[in-house]
Design a protein around this motif. Structure first.
Motif, PDB file in Angstrom:
ATOM      1  N   UNK A 289       1.029  -1.297  -0.163  1.00 41.24           N
ATOM      2  CA  UNK A 289      -0.020  -0.020  -0.015  1.00 41.24           C
ATOM      3  C   UNK A 289       0.843   1.250  -0.004  1.00 41.24           C
ATOM      4  N   UNK A 290       1.341   1.641  -1.306  1.00 37.98           N
ATOM      5  CA  UNK A 290       2.201   2.756  -1.096  1.00 37.98           C
ATOM      6  C   UNK A 290       1.331   4.048  -1.037  1.00 37.98           C
ATOM      7  N   UNK A 291       0.254   4.068  -1.036  1.00 37.80           N
ATOM      8  CA  UNK A 291      -0.416   5.342  -0.864  1.00 37.80           C
ATOM      9  C   UNK A 291      -1.982   4.609  -0.530  1.00 37.80           C
ATOM     10  N   UNK A 292      -2.653   5.884  -0.020  1.00 41.75           N
ATOM     11  CA  UNK A 292      -3.938   5.505   0.707  1.00 41.75           C
ATOM     12  C   UNK A 292      -4.968   5.022  -0.578  1.00 41.75           C
ATOM     13  N   UNK A 293      -4.715   5.439  -1.935  1.00 44.47           N
ATOM     14  CA  UNK A 293      -5.730   5.304  -2.956  1.00 44.47           C
ATOM     15  C   UNK A 293      -4.748   4.158  -3.950  1.00 44.47           C
ATOM     16  N   UNK A 294      -3.769   3.646  -3.369  1.00 49.39           N
ATOM     17  CA  UNK A 294      -2.937   2.674  -4.366  1.00 49.39           C
ATOM     18  C   UNK A 294      -2.686   1.417  -3.674  1.00 49.39           C
ATOM     19  N   UNK A 295      -3.170   0.352  -4.267  1.00 48.05           N
ATOM     20  CA  UNK A 295      -2.711  -1.061  -3.824  1.00 48.05           C
ATOM     21  C   UNK A 295      -2.140  -1.959  -4.638  1.00 48.05           C
ATOM     22  N   UNK A 296      -1.263  -2.563  -4.360  1.00 48.35           N
ATOM     23  CA  UNK A 296      -0.252  -3.282  -5.239  1.00 48.35           C
ATOM     24  C   UNK A 296      -0.622  -4.753  -5.112  1.00 48.35           C
ATOM     25  N   UNK A 328       1.858   1.640 -15.622  1.00 50.28           N
ATOM     26  CA  UNK A 328       2.316   0.384 -15.340  1.00 50.28           C
ATOM     27  C   UNK A 328       1.462  -0.997 -15.774  1.00 50.28           C
ATOM     28  N   UNK A 329       0.137  -0.634 -15.787  1.00 51.84           N
ATOM     29  CA  UNK A 329      -0.585  -1.703 -16.600  1.00 51.84           C
ATOM     30  C   UNK A 329      -0.755  -2.914 -15.393  1.00 51.84           C
ATOM     31  N   UNK A 330      -0.728  -4.197 -16.005  1.00 50.66           N
ATOM     32  CA  UNK A 330      -0.552  -5.455 -15.393  1.00 50.66           C
ATOM     33  C   UNK A 330       0.823  -5.860 -15.368  1.00 50.66           C
ATOM     34  N   UNK A 331       1.417  -6.214 -14.462  1.00 53.06           N
ATOM     35  CA  UNK A 331       2.984  -6.685 -14.199  1.00 53.06           C
ATOM     36  C   UNK A 331       2.915  -8.056 -13.920  1.00 53.06           C
ATOM     37  N   UNK A 332       4.144  -8.541 -14.276  1.00 47.64           N
ATOM     38  CA  UNK A 332       4.546  -9.932 -14.351  1.00 47.64           C
ATOM     39  C   UNK A 332       4.582 -10.340 -12.807  1.00 47.64           C
ATOM     40  N   UNK A 333       5.119  -9.465 -12.049  1.00 49.23           N
ATOM     41  CA  UNK A 333       5.332 -10.063 -10.492  1.00 49.23           C
ATOM     42  C   UNK A 333       4.472  -9.057  -9.701  1.00 49.23           C
ATOM     43  N   UNK A 334       4.014  -7.908 -10.340  1.00 49.32           N
ATOM     44  CA  UNK A 334       3.210  -6.981  -9.352  1.00 49.32           C
ATOM     45  C   UNK A 334       2.346  -6.127 -10.136  1.00 49.32           C
ATOM     46  N   UNK A 335       1.147  -5.795  -9.968  1.00 51.17           N
ATOM     47  CA  UNK A 335       0.234  -5.049 -10.446  1.00 51.17           C
ATOM     48  C   UNK A 335      -0.580  -3.898  -9.330  1.00 51.17           C
ATOM     49  N   UNK A 336       0.027  -2.729  -9.643  1.00 52.65           N
ATOM     50  CA  UNK A 336      -0.573  -1.491  -8.999  1.00 52.65           C
ATOM     51  C   UNK A 336      -1.961  -1.281  -9.210  1.00 52.65           C
ATOM     52  N   UNK A 337      -2.843  -0.957  -8.411  1.00 54.67           N
ATOM     53  CA  UNK A 337      -4.176  -0.522  -8.882  1.00 54.67           C
ATOM     54  C   UNK A 337      -4.619   0.835  -8.344  1.00 54.67           C
ATOM     55  N   UNK A 338      -5.288   1.807  -8.980  1.00 51.21           N
ATOM     56  CA  UNK A 338      -5.953   2.833  -8.288  1.00 51.21           C
ATOM     57  C   UNK A 338      -7.269   2.320  -7.494  1.00 51.21           C
ATOM     58  N   UNK A 339      -7.294   2.694  -6.291  1.00 54.28           N
ATOM     59  CA  UNK A 339      -8.395   2.157  -5.384  1.00 54.28           C
ATOM     60  C   UNK A 339      -9.108   3.270  -5.138  1.00 54.28           C
TER      61      UNK A 339
END
Length: 390
Positions: A289-296, A328-339
């Protein structure tokens, strides 16, 4: 998806899963929409032996399978499958030869052709083993509007003249026999009604409408020409999950190929007439959770084939109001999302829909099935059976 969370509570993420109630609904809708037409199941859209059998058992008009490679065809023949139409021309001699013993023992295997080079190879192999090889002629139903080519670049048989020129030469290849015709309307079945660029929707509708008129006439004329030379033609194949209603009304078509409708992946939600339910999905764990509105999430780079565009990426569907980051899109080992709702926490689960159907099975060994909130069983994918084709 609360039922899914409960059913899959003890599974390690990531995993692929299928809602059997949604799958059953999709099967019932395919039966309803295809009417009295026979149904050939596209194996590449399922890629699980047990799920292929499950689907076929619930299709009263099931008539066989459309495979996509010689080695896949052999893989299915070894497991008792029969009546296999290889949907794409095969030019690997060694792979074709592997199928000859099955054909010699009575298995129905039909090869796709649209040129003399393909027919010549099959004829030489048939002559070498004294075996008759059945073929299906693939006619190109794409529409050339002069300023725009609408469809796919596949068969070289683009008009009646091309078809006639190939038909008259069939007698030169006595170890092949024409038993089928395929006319796949890719520009109807494979082009969503609602493109990513919404301004294109009226244009797509216009092109589809005008293309339907032209391809319908061409396919009827081509079948008529072929029947004059091959009156014992066994089938005329057409359609796809995106054109069920249109192709079911085509009098010259005897069978439809259906695949994606069973899983109903994200790309098909862009079709206007698609009364199906999303059945297949995959789940990832939130690990950062690098930010309140970002989840990885861990993993997730399951981008589908085709021209590179936003609609080929997986779509987060639960919880709601999640989206991929454009940079960034969908990553091979991690996918960040705007929450947008800022609800996700580390350890939570996010469910995604893949853009296409069977391609997700290349990423997982198993598909976990549920009914409601109850875990049912596990289905192996081709990959889980140790198989990889193309």
């Amino acid at each position: 998806m609360n039922d899914a969370i409960k059913a899959y509570a003890n599974l390690k993420r990531p995993f692929a899963c299928i809602d059997m109630e949604a799958l059953d609904w999709n099967i019932s809708m395919v039966n309803r929409l295809t009417g009295d037409k026979k149904i050939r199941v596209a194996t590449k859209s399922v890629r699980s032996v047990d799920l292929l059998r499950y689907i076929a058992e619930r299709l009263p008009n099931h008539c066989g399978w459309m495979t996509y490679d010689c080695e896949e065809t052999q893989f299915l023949l070894e497991r008792g499958f029969n009546d296999l139409l290889i949907g794409y021309p095969q030019m690997e001699k060694e792979a074709i030869v592997l199928l000859i013993p099955y054909i010699a023992n009575g298995s129905k295997v039909v090869f796709m052709v649209d040129s003399l080079e393909q027919i010549s190879l099959l004829n030489r192999i048939g002559e070498g083993f004294d075996v008759n090889i059945e073929i299906c002629m693939d006619i190109n139903l794409s529409t050339d509007f002069k300023l725009l080519y609408f469809g796919t670049q596949r068969s070289s048989l683009k008009n009646i003249k091309d078809v006639r020129e190939l038909i008259v030469k069939l007698n030169d290849y006595p170890f092949t026999e024409l038993v089928g015709v395929m006319g796949y309307e890719a520009q109807i079945a494979g082009v969503p009604d609602t493109p990513v660029a919404k301004w294109q929707k009226p244009l797509v509708r216009f092109l589809k409408h005008n293309s339907q008129k032209k391809l319908g006439t061409y396919r009827k004329d081509a079948v008529r020409e072929i029947l004059e030379v091959c009156p014992a033609l066994r089938f005329v194949n057409g359609g796809g999950s995106g054109s069920i209603c249109f192709t079911s009304r085509a009098v010259e078509v005897t069978e439809l190929t259906i695949g994606s409708a069973f899983y109903f992946p994200a790309l098909f939600s862009r079709y206007d007439q698609a009364p199906f339910e999303p059945a297949m999905s995959f789940a990832l764990r939130v690990t950062r959770k690098p930010g309140d509105d970002i989840a990885v999430c861990h993993g997730g780079g399951y981008v589908s084939s085709g021209a590179i565009s936003a609609d080929k990426s997986p779509i987060p569907v639960w919880p709601k109001n999640l989206s991929l980051l454009k940079n960034e899109g969908a990553g091979e080992v991690q996918t960040p999302l705007l929450d947008k709702d800022r609800t996700l926490k580390i350890g939570d689960t996010v469910f995604f829909r893949h853009a296409k159907a069977g391609e997700l099975c290349e990423q997982f060994n198993e598909i976990h099935a549920r009914r409601g909130n109850r875990y049912v069983k596990t289905f192996k994918t081709y990959r889980g059976d140790g198989a990889c084709f193309l």
